[in-house]
Each structure stands twice: as C-alpha cells, then as structure tokens.
Design a protein around this motif. Sequence first.
Motif, PDB file in Angstrom:
ATOM      1  N   TYR A  75       0.843  -1.201   0.000  1.00  0.00           N
ATOM      2  CA  TYR A  75       0.000   0.000   0.000  1.00  0.00           C
ATOM      3  C   TYR A  75       0.874   1.246   0.000  1.00  0.00           C
ATOM      4  O   TYR A  75       1.967   1.260   0.570  1.00  0.00           O
ATOM      5  N   TRP A 119      -2.550   6.731   2.445  1.00  0.00           N
ATOM      6  CA  TRP A 119      -3.495   6.531   3.545  1.00  0.00           C
ATOM      7  C   TRP A 119      -4.364   7.763   3.777  1.00  0.00           C
ATOM      8  O   TRP A 119      -3.912   8.888   3.526  1.00  0.00           O
ATOM      9  N   ASP A 155      -5.224   4.444  -0.766  1.00  0.00           N
ATOM     10  CA  ASP A 155      -5.237   2.973  -0.835  1.00  0.00           C
ATOM     11  C   ASP A 155      -5.916   2.396   0.408  1.00  0.00           C
ATOM     12  O   ASP A 155      -6.555   1.362   0.354  1.00  0.00           O
ATOM     13  N   VAL A 156      -5.669   3.069   1.556  1.00  0.00           N
ATOM     14  CA  VAL A 156      -6.125   2.525   2.829  1.00  0.00           C
ATOM     15  C   VAL A 156      -6.811   3.622   3.642  1.00  0.00           C
ATOM     16  O   VAL A 156      -6.347   4.758   3.649  1.00  0.00           O
ATOM     17  N   GLU A 164      -8.919  -0.279   1.311  1.00  0.00           N
ATOM     18  CA  GLU A 164      -8.786  -1.259   2.387  1.00  0.00           C
ATOM     19  C   GLU A 164      -9.066  -0.548   3.717  1.00  0.00           C
ATOM     20  O   GLU A 164      -8.726   0.626   3.887  1.00  0.00           O
ATOM     21  N   HIS A 167      -7.095  -4.238  -3.077  1.00  0.00           N
ATOM     22  CA  HIS A 167      -6.182  -3.318  -3.746  1.00  0.00           C
ATOM     23  C   HIS A 167      -6.975  -2.715  -4.885  1.00  0.00           C
ATOM     24  O   HIS A 167      -7.565  -3.439  -5.661  1.00  0.00           O
TER      25      HIS A 167
END
Lengths: 394, 392
Positions: free
Chosen positions: B168, B171, B225-226, B251, B391
């Motif tokens: 990853y 964020w 991504d997260v 995620e 992902h």
Amino acid sequence: MKDDVMKTPIPVSLPPLATGLIAVAACAIFGWLFLLAESEVAVLGLVLLAVLAGWGAQKTGLSATLGTAMHQHSGAMNGAIVASLLAVIALLGTEHFPLLMLSTMLLYLVAALGLNVQFGLTGMVNFAGAAFFGIGAYTSAVLTTHTAVPPLLILLAGGLIAALIGALLIVPVVRTAGHYSAVVTIAFGVLFKTFLEVNEVLGGPQGLMVGSMNVFGWDFNNGPVLMGHEMSFYVNYALLSSGLAILAFALTRRLERSWLGLALDSVRLDETASACFGINVVRAKVLAFTYGNILAGIAGALYGMMISFIAPNSFTFSDSLLMVSIVLLGGLGSLWGSALAAVIVVLVPEKLQILQEYRFLLFSVLVIAMLLFRPQGLLPRGVRSYFPGGRAQR
Amino acid sequence: MTRTASRRTVLAAALTAALSISLTTPALAKETVKLGFIGPLTGGVSNMGLGGRNSAELAVDLRNKDENAKYAYELVPLDDECKPNVGVQVATKLATNRDVAGAVTHYCSAVAMGTVDIYHKFNLPIIVWGAVLPDITYGNEYAEVHRVNGTMINQNEVAADFMVAQGYKSWAIIHDTTDYGKGHNTYFTKFLTEKGGKILGTFGVTSDQQDFTAELTKIKELNPDVVYFAGLTPLAVRIRQQMDKLGIEAEFQGVSGMKSDAYFAGLSGDLAEGTVTFLEGAPAAKLPGGAYFMSEYDKAGFGENYEAYGPFAFAAMNLLIDAVEKVGPDRKAVTKYLADVKDHESITGPISFDDHGQNTVALITKYVAQDGKWVVWEDSEYASGKRQLKHK
C-alpha cells in the motif's frame, strides 16, 4: 472502640473526667496499634477487642459516664482528644502508610461533617458527596499546575468552587422534596464523572497531576527533619488535615448548637410546621447544602494534593455512597459518630487487603450487621441540649 | 451426634490442620523474599486483575518448587480497584514495606500514572504487566519503572511495517479525539512517514459521531489505498458502513480498540471481510511459551481465567524473580539489573528494555476479518494467498 481497659463495672470512686481521659488515652493507643497492625491475627484481634470493648462499655454504663464527662468537661475532653491525635501522629513519625491512611480518614471526616449537616440536620440526602470532593481536587489540580496561587488559598478556592457549582443544583434540590432531591444529586454525581471523562482540558479519563501543598516555602512533599530524624512527608499532610478536621468539627458543632442549627432541625422534622412558625425553609436548605459542599470541596482540594494524581475514577457514585454510609453508620446528626464511622469506613477495607478479592464481601457483611444491631448508628445523636455544659443549673 | 461430640470433632480437625501445616514447611529454611502484585481485584475489570494475580502467583509457586532457587518467594497481592487514589494508597503501602524487593503492578493506565512517582520516591523497582499508556514509561525518567507489555507505539510500528509490506502507498486517517485515538494517530503517522507511506489527509471525529459523510466524501476525493481508523468498535462499524454507501473501495485498517466480536455483529453482509487490525499481546496458545503456561495454569486449578494479560503478569513476575536470584533482594541492585535486560527469555518471547524501561520487542499480533471472525494473520487464507486484501 470505646475503651479496652475496663471490663468490670467501673469503680465508683473515679470521677467522670478521669474516666474520660483514660478512655481517650486508651482509644489513642488502640488507634496507633490498629494503624500499624499488619498481620491477619493482629487486625482481627484488634477488631474483636474494639467490638467487645464497645459492648462492654455499653453494659457497664461506661458510655454513660463518658457522655457525662463530655458534657461537663467538654473543654478538657476536647483538648485531650486533640492532644492524643497529635501524639498518634508523632508516634507514627516515619511510617508513611499509616500516616497516609490517618490523613485520608481525617479528610473524609471533614467531608462527612458537611454531609451530616445536609443529611443529619436538614434531612437532604446528598448522593454527590464524592463529586463535590472531586470538584475540590480538580480545582487544586488546575490551580497548582497553571497558576501561582498560594496552596493555602487553593484550599479555600476548592470549597468556593464546590459551593458555586453546587449553587447550580440549588433550584432543583430545594424545589424537590425527599427522595426526589436525592435523585437530583445522584444525577449530578453521575454527570460530574461523565463530564470529566469527555473533557480533554481536565485530563479526560486518564486524569491529572496535582501539585503539592506548600506553606510559605515549606514544601509538604519533603519530610520535615525533627532532631536529626527525617519524618515521613505525610506528617505534614496529617497535621494539616488534623487542623482542618478540628476546625470543621468545631464550626459544625457551633452551627448545630446555634439558632440556625435549631432551624435546620425543625426543617428536617416538619417543613410545613417550620414554615408556619416563620422559619425560612428555603434559606435553611440553601445554607445547609452550601455549607456541606464547601467542606467537601476543601477536603477534596487537600486530598488531591496529598494523593498528587487524580482521575474521574476516584470520584464515582460508589464513593459518594461510601460518604453517605459514614453519616449513616455513625448516626444521623452525630458528629462524634461520623468521626468513628470515618475510621471504620476508610480503615477497615484497607486492613482487609489480606483477603484480596473477598474484602468488600466481608466489609459489606460488617456494615449490614451493624445496621441490623444498631440501626440508630454507632453513636446516636443525643437529645439536643439547649444549655451546653449544664450551665442551666447555675 | 451430640453437641460435645461435634465440638470435639471440630477441635480434632483444627488440630490436624495445624499439624499438617507445620509439617509441610520445608526443613531447610531459605531466606524469604517478598514480591508485590497490584491489580484490580475488585470492581468492573476484576477479571483482568484476578487473571493477572493468579498468573503472578503461578510464577511464584513454580519457582518455590524449584530446588535450585536461592530464596523462598512470597507474593503480596494488593487491590487497586482501578482507582488512582486507592492505587496510590496500596503503592505507598508496598513501597514503604522494606521487606518487598520489587513488584509487578497495574492493569489500569490512570492508576499507573498516579503511582510511578511513589515507586521512584521509595526506589521500588516495578514491572508494569498490563497498562498500555506510553507515558507510563516515556513520560518520566524513572529508572524504577519497566513494562513487559507493548504500547500503542509498538502496535503502530508493527502496523506501519506490515501495511507497507503489503504494497500500500497512500493513507487517509480518521481518529476519534480521545487520548486513545489521538495517540494512535500520532504514532502511526510517525512510523508510516518513516517507512515511506504517504498520508493524504487526517480527520478528527468525536467519539459519539453518527454521520461521517463530510469526512468520507473528502476521502473519496483523495482516493487513498487505505483508510486507517483509530478508535473503538461502534465508530468503526458506522464508518465501514458509510464507506460502502459512498462507494469507497479502499482497504480498511483499524487499531486494537476495534478488535472485538461486536464489529461483526454491527456489520451486515460481508462488509467486515478483509479488515485488518492489530493487538498488543497474542492469544496464549500463540505465545512462544504458551503451551507450557496454559498447562501449568490448568494444573494449578485457579478459579478464574488468566485473561489477555495473564501471560504478561507471569512473564513480568518471572523476570523479577530472575533478577532477585541474580543480584539478591536489594531494590537498587534489582533496578540496576533490570536496566540491562536484553533478550531475556520469557513465555511472551524475548524481553529487552530500552532506556525508559519499555520492552522494545513487545509482541503485537496482526488480525484479519475472515468469515465473520478475527483470524490471526499468519493462519488466515489471506496470508496463504487464497484470498486477497483490497487493492484498487
């Protein structure tokens, strides 16, 4: 915990004053031993001895003699009690833990005296005693860390802020009667703890550091050195809390004996009747409520400094219940009763640490047993004496 | 049975008991060393305290059975009720008792914060067995204070390492504004930036917020991504639901505060699937010495479970006893010994203290949500490659 020397009927020759003084000395020695007692055998033995002595004093008429002594020679007796308290502190000298317990007891006594005026004299149950105690502690935490206010003044500020916040409650408490006003205070106690927990500025659930007591450059967190011996720093706190307790006791006693006290008593007995006789019921209630909160706040302020770290968990509803139970156990309106009960409520659970997780079980059994066998309290309040010291006979 | 007879039986029983006690004391008396234990034995979290107490007692009992031990050990267990004022009382009691050489103390962070000053004042070496607030070890310079369990610092270091290793890159952080959420945010941000991860945005929310549309709409725009959330389960459930509603495909990563089964109770369908979170410690069965600990604990026949932190109390007590065995029951010497603890073997894995007395190799376990359960990452189908984390 009256006396452990006399098991046989008292010799008639001893005058009440002498008996009283001996009893005070015996109590002091007992207290000293009990504070130092560590092992199971010693603790249980001393508790048993106290129960037996109390029972014996009742049977032999010793307690009546003591009552007479307190009544006729109140000056000498009170002096003796203060002197023996100081003697116990001096004897403990370097023992940190017993001194901490003694100071805790004295501060709880101050708060309980306040509650006694509210509950015992005026008949308003305050289930938020620990909250007002906590307000004092938090006041001293904020003032010692962020300002340079002299710590002695902080004690007063603690009482003042407790009274101010208590003033918010005056309308609901005075306008409701009996159980309903008790519910108002319960709500306040719970609200106080929740407020502290969500309030970032006051440390949230993790709590706050509190600065130490400091009188004219004398830091209370350093042990005083006496004749080359370093005493425990708790000696400072024990002395100051004794001073506070004595002051609060004397003040409460005066209040009880005054016309104001009479008004409070009559409000408790019958509000309507008191109003008919021209007593301002609202004023009496406001006075009692504020007086009690001030005492709790002052005691809490010093307690915070002594403990040096406070968190909302220390001022929960169950702590409030503990304070109310001091008043109940001692006997409603009985000041000496509160003193005795403060000793029991603070010290006994601590001495029962040897039982670990079962200690509150035994403590509860003790409380229930006491309420069963002495529902009027350990030292029930006597009938109001209108002429203290027997001066009426002159 | 008549009254006298029964009284006689009681007397006989008492005598037998007294006799058997006096007979079982070892003939060759070793010097007795007292070691303290403090935890919440009564009150709301007493299960934790009792589990810790039993585990510490187990460590002491096992050592007392060892014939090679130089001293006989005696546990002094005290109850702090999870209240700072009571904690200060019992800590004073323990610290001023000159027979006590050291102690294993505190499950509740607020209590530990209040008592560390006392241990320092009276030079009593202690090892914290359960309290997690970083400030207990890092907020002071006290040589006496140590801790075997991990803190949110260790947790976030592991979390940052792990997530970067999963590939990853970016964020978005949502944290609640309590000490807990803010602390996690601080440490995660720190470790993530060190490892090269990129933080696109940080959002503080109150711990009882219901609607997160404002924050999440912004996050959708940032397209990370997260989504990292630092807070407790109820909020995590709401955020996860509303992420789905807004169609955020990132995620979802959490912290120890949401590793509870309530997370699955609150989420419909397979929304929970694939969420990752981290927890200090590990299930006892996963510990290096877990099997040994569990079998000994069972054999001892305690009434209560050892709970999540029991193994740490056991490890801490063992370490303390090792210290006393090595340098003798002297507080200063024990403190000095503990300062140099490096790779000391324990059932929770090797213990190494840094200059603040914090265990640096504290155990952190990674969990992933799989079929409505939290599964240890290494055992999951995600680690074996059968399933994939999200992902985009």
